[in-house]
Design a protein around this motif. Structure first.
Motif, short mmCIF file in Angstrom:
data_model
loop_
_atom_site.label_atom_id
_atom_site.label_comp_id
_atom_site.label_asym_id
_atom_site.label_seq_id
_atom_site.Cartn_x
_atom_site.Cartn_y
_atom_site.Cartn_z
N GLY A 55 46.28 -49.65 -43.83
CA GLY A 55 46.43 -49.68 -42.38
C GLY A 55 47.41 -50.73 -41.92
O GLY A 55 47.79 -51.62 -42.67
N LEU A 56 47.81 -50.59 -40.66
CA LEU A 56 48.72 -51.57 -40.04
C LEU A 56 47.86 -52.58 -39.31
O LEU A 56 47.06 -52.22 -38.45
CB LEU A 56 49.59 -50.88 -39.00
N TYR A 57 48.04 -53.85 -39.65
CA TYR A 57 47.21 -54.88 -39.04
C TYR A 57 48.05 -55.72 -38.08
O TYR A 57 49.19 -56.08 -38.39
CB TYR A 57 46.61 -55.80 -40.12
N SER A 58 47.48 -56.02 -36.94
CA SER A 58 48.12 -56.98 -36.02
C SER A 58 47.08 -58.00 -35.59
O SER A 58 45.96 -57.62 -35.21
CB SER A 58 48.68 -56.26 -34.79
N PRO A 59 47.44 -59.29 -35.59
CA PRO A 59 46.48 -60.29 -35.10
C PRO A 59 46.42 -60.34 -33.58
O PRO A 59 45.55 -61.01 -33.03
CB PRO A 59 47.06 -61.61 -35.67
N HIS A 60 47.35 -59.63 -32.89
CA HIS A 60 47.45 -59.80 -31.44
C HIS A 60 46.50 -58.89 -30.67
O HIS A 60 46.92 -58.07 -29.84
CB HIS A 60 48.90 -59.59 -30.99
N CYS A 61 45.24 -58.99 -30.96
CA CYS A 61 44.25 -58.20 -30.23
C CYS A 61 42.90 -58.89 -30.34
O CYS A 61 42.52 -59.37 -31.41
CB CYS A 61 44.18 -56.79 -30.81
N ALA A 62 42.19 -58.96 -29.22
CA ALA A 62 40.81 -59.46 -29.22
C ALA A 62 39.92 -58.35 -28.68
O ALA A 62 40.42 -57.39 -28.07
CB ALA A 62 40.70 -60.70 -28.34
N THR A 63 38.64 -58.45 -28.91
CA THR A 63 37.72 -57.52 -28.27
C THR A 63 36.86 -58.28 -27.26
O THR A 63 36.54 -59.45 -27.46
CB THR A 63 36.83 -56.80 -29.30
N ILE A 64 36.52 -57.57 -26.19
CA ILE A 64 35.74 -58.19 -25.12
C ILE A 64 34.74 -57.17 -24.56
O ILE A 64 34.83 -55.97 -24.88
CB ILE A 64 36.64 -58.64 -23.93
N PRO A 94 33.27 -58.67 -37.87
CA PRO A 94 32.79 -58.71 -36.48
C PRO A 94 33.97 -58.85 -35.51
O PRO A 94 34.91 -59.60 -35.77
CB PRO A 94 31.90 -59.95 -36.43
N GLY A 95 33.89 -58.13 -34.42
CA GLY A 95 34.92 -58.25 -33.38
C GLY A 95 36.19 -57.47 -33.65
O GLY A 95 37.09 -57.45 -32.82
N LEU A 96 36.28 -56.81 -34.82
CA LEU A 96 37.52 -56.09 -35.15
C LEU A 96 37.73 -54.90 -34.21
O LEU A 96 36.80 -54.16 -33.92
CB LEU A 96 37.45 -55.58 -36.60
N ALA A 97 38.97 -54.74 -33.77
CA ALA A 97 39.37 -53.51 -33.09
C ALA A 97 39.98 -52.60 -34.15
O ALA A 97 40.66 -53.08 -35.06
CB ALA A 97 40.39 -53.82 -32.01
N PHE A 98 39.71 -51.31 -34.07
CA PHE A 98 40.27 -50.41 -35.09
C PHE A 98 40.60 -49.07 -34.47
O PHE A 98 40.07 -48.70 -33.42
CB PHE A 98 39.31 -50.25 -36.28
N GLY A 139 38.38 -48.17 -31.42
CA GLY A 139 37.00 -48.57 -31.66
C GLY A 139 36.88 -50.07 -31.73
O GLY A 139 37.87 -50.79 -31.87
N GLN A 140 35.66 -50.57 -31.60
CA GLN A 140 35.43 -51.99 -31.83
C GLN A 140 34.01 -52.20 -32.31
O GLN A 140 33.10 -51.42 -32.03
CB GLN A 140 35.70 -52.84 -30.57
N ARG A 141 33.83 -53.28 -33.11
CA ARG A 141 32.49 -53.73 -33.46
C ARG A 141 32.12 -54.77 -32.40
O ARG A 141 32.64 -55.88 -32.39
CB ARG A 141 32.50 -54.35 -34.86
N SER A 142 31.23 -54.38 -31.51
CA SER A 142 30.99 -55.23 -30.34
C SER A 142 30.04 -56.37 -30.67
O SER A 142 29.32 -56.33 -31.68
CB SER A 142 30.41 -54.40 -29.19
N GLN A 143 30.02 -57.36 -29.79
CA GLN A 143 29.18 -58.52 -30.02
C GLN A 143 27.69 -58.16 -30.09
O GLN A 143 26.95 -58.75 -30.84
CB GLN A 143 29.40 -59.54 -28.90
#
Ligand code: FAD
Length: 468
Positions: free
Chosen positions: A181-190, A279-283, A293-297
């Motif tokens: 996959g292509l990974y970017s660090p420039h993303c957070a989940t909220i 945890p917290g990953l956006a995919f 998708g995201q693994r939410s808190q």
């Protein structure tokens, strides 16, 4: 207009939060320095930065329903340090300017965190990056590499996006047919509702009036009409995204499409090891259907897929639990994580976002009329609205900085933005492309008629190019 007094029952983001209060009387506002139409992220961020720059200004936000009613309270919770069309924007800039623009875009995530920290806004912020997964068939890996090439050609560094081969990708996600996959660090989940409510409460403390159940019926010559009451205002900010009525200068510039989201019950640690490990990953499943998708808190897996289009460019926000619109995200989720069944899905909601013609978001200000406007974010407005809110505030106050010198900034009225074609072209285009993309994905996923995969891919790319 349907009167929406309650939040949708099955919207995960509102669980455990106080419901919005029903109708409060519209305060008697005589005149304003700035009237903002819509209290999604664009309206909230613009008010925030305006108040920073002009603390004494009288600012009000008018919202036809309640804080977070629109896309801002219904999205997938990806806070992206970037925006739609980024490769095109950045690729067209000279080196020095490109680096400046990149810093603004990549800096969005930490800039939002700084505001949240400063005002103690808890929005379940988790800066864990995003993985665009070649999740099911080898053609997805080819698309990922082609996309990476375009990203690099636009001058973006390897630290912003890089390819993770299968073993590294598997440290983040477990999918039976993962290719990498292509990974970017420039993303957070909220949790986007928590961010909306937190910002609204901060703004109230700063002295901004937030008027809910207040519909702006008309905008003209430094005047807005709200719930039949005319009001003078020095500046007007149009932040209504997917809802532009006929009087709105952007009504032909944006096309509302809807996107549908599902979320599972809270999963156990063991179940996360079988699905999303970080945890917290956006995919995302890297296919043309646009999934997120995201693994939410709270331990829920949130997963969305674009969507639908209603003839006549009508925004859509009301959906029943068994609406066929939820079939797409459910099917994708089960293809990616076969251990999850339909019974594991506990929440379903949807809402409309707006696409600009050419898929280029914009932020503009017409000094003569005092009207500022921003939007056309596609499905990537959670972070971009933060950047555009600051941009609009600086344009209005004539502050002038790197924010107002970006290629997405328009000075003057929005006439230079392309109009969408009249019906039935958008309806035909959307549905034809949707069927083509679904056929391509299904054939590749099922590994049927392999000789057709390449021609279909070429046709899909050509067809997408026609509207970009
Ligand atoms: C299902 C879904 C999933 C998404 N997922 C993501 C994601 O994960 N990441 C991402 O970056 N983006 C995502 N997006 C897009 C993102 O949510 C939007 O781009 C962003 O929230 C737009 O914010 P906004 O403030 O411009 O518009 P909105 O949030 O739509 O706010 C506009 C507000 O204006 C109000 N309004 C309209 N007309 C009037 C009027 N006449 N008078 C008064 N009020 C009015 C509306 O009621 C509404 O509350 C998603 C969108 C949807 C629908």
């Amino acid at each position: 207009m349907p009167e929406s007094t309650a939040v949708p029952q099955n919207l995960l983001w509102w669980q455990g939060l106080p419901e919005p209060e029903s109708a409060a009387p519209c305060p008697d506002l005589q005149s304003l320095d700035a009237a903002i139409v819509g209290d999604g992220f664009t309206g909230l961020w613009t008010a925030y930065f305006l108040k920073q720059l002009r603390p004494t200004w009288r600012i009000a936000i008018f919202e036809q329903h309640y804080v977070g009613y629109g896309a801002s309270g219904r999205n997938g919770g990806w806070l992206i340090g970037g925006m739609a069309g980024q490769e095109d924007w950045l690729g067209s800039l000279p080196d020095s300017q490109r680096q400046q623009s990149q810093q603004l875009l990549y800096g969005i995530v930490e800039s939002v965190r700084a505001v949240c920290d400063a005002h103690q806004i808890d929005c379940d912020f988790n800066h864990a990056g995003v993985l665009y997964a070649a999740a099911r068939y080898p053609e997805q890996a080819h698309s990922a590499h082609a996309w990476l090439k375009a990203i690099q050609a636009s001058g973006q560094p390897e630290s912003a996006f890089h390819w993770l081969a299968k073993p590294d990708a598997e440290n983040l996600l477990h999918m039976p047919d993962l290719y990498g996959g292509l990974y970017s660090p420039h993303c957070a989940t909220i949790n986007p509702v928590k961010l909306c409510l937190g910002l609204a409460s901060t703004l109230r403390e700063m002295g901004v009036q937030i008027v809910e159940r207040a519909r702006v019926e008309e905008v003209s010559n430094r005047r807005v009409t709200v719930n039949s009451q005319p009001l003078r205002c020095g500046h007007i900010v149009l932040a209504s995204e997917a809802f532009p009525p006929a009087w709105h200068p952007l009504s032909r510039k944006r096309l509302p499409v809807y996107s549908n989201v599902i979320a599972t019950r809270s999963l156990s640690d063991h179940e996360w090891q079988q699905t999303v490990k970080k945890p917290g990953l956006a995919f995302s499943d890297l296919c043309r259907s646009i999934t997120y998708g995201q693994r939410s808190q709270g331990g829920h897996m949130v997963f969305g897929a674009r969507g639908g289009y209603q003839f006549g460019a009508k925004a859509r926000f009301e959906f029943t639990q068994n609406d066929p619109a939820f079939r797409a995200p459910t099917t994708f989720l089960q293809r990616l994580f076969p251990s999850l069944t339909e019974q594991d899905i506990q929440y379903r909601w949807a809402g409309s976002l707006a696409m600009s013609r050419g898929f280029r978001p914009f932020a503009g200000f017409d000094k003569d009329s005092g009207i500022a406007y921003a939007g056309g974010y596609g499905g990537e407005g959670v972070g971009a609205s933060h950047l555009f809110g600051q941009t609009l505030a600086e344009l209005i106050t004539e502050t002038g900085s790197v924010f107002t010198e970006q290629p997405w900034v328009i000075r003057g009225n929005p006439s230079q933005l392309k109009n969408w074609e009249a019906e039935p072209m958008p309806w035909l285009g959307y549905h034809t492309l949707g069927r083509l993309f679904a056929l391509e994905d299904w054939l590749c996923h099922e590994k049927k008629l392999p000789w057709l995969h390449k021609p279909l891919n070429t046709l899909s790319r050509f067809a997408s190019g026609l509207i970009s």
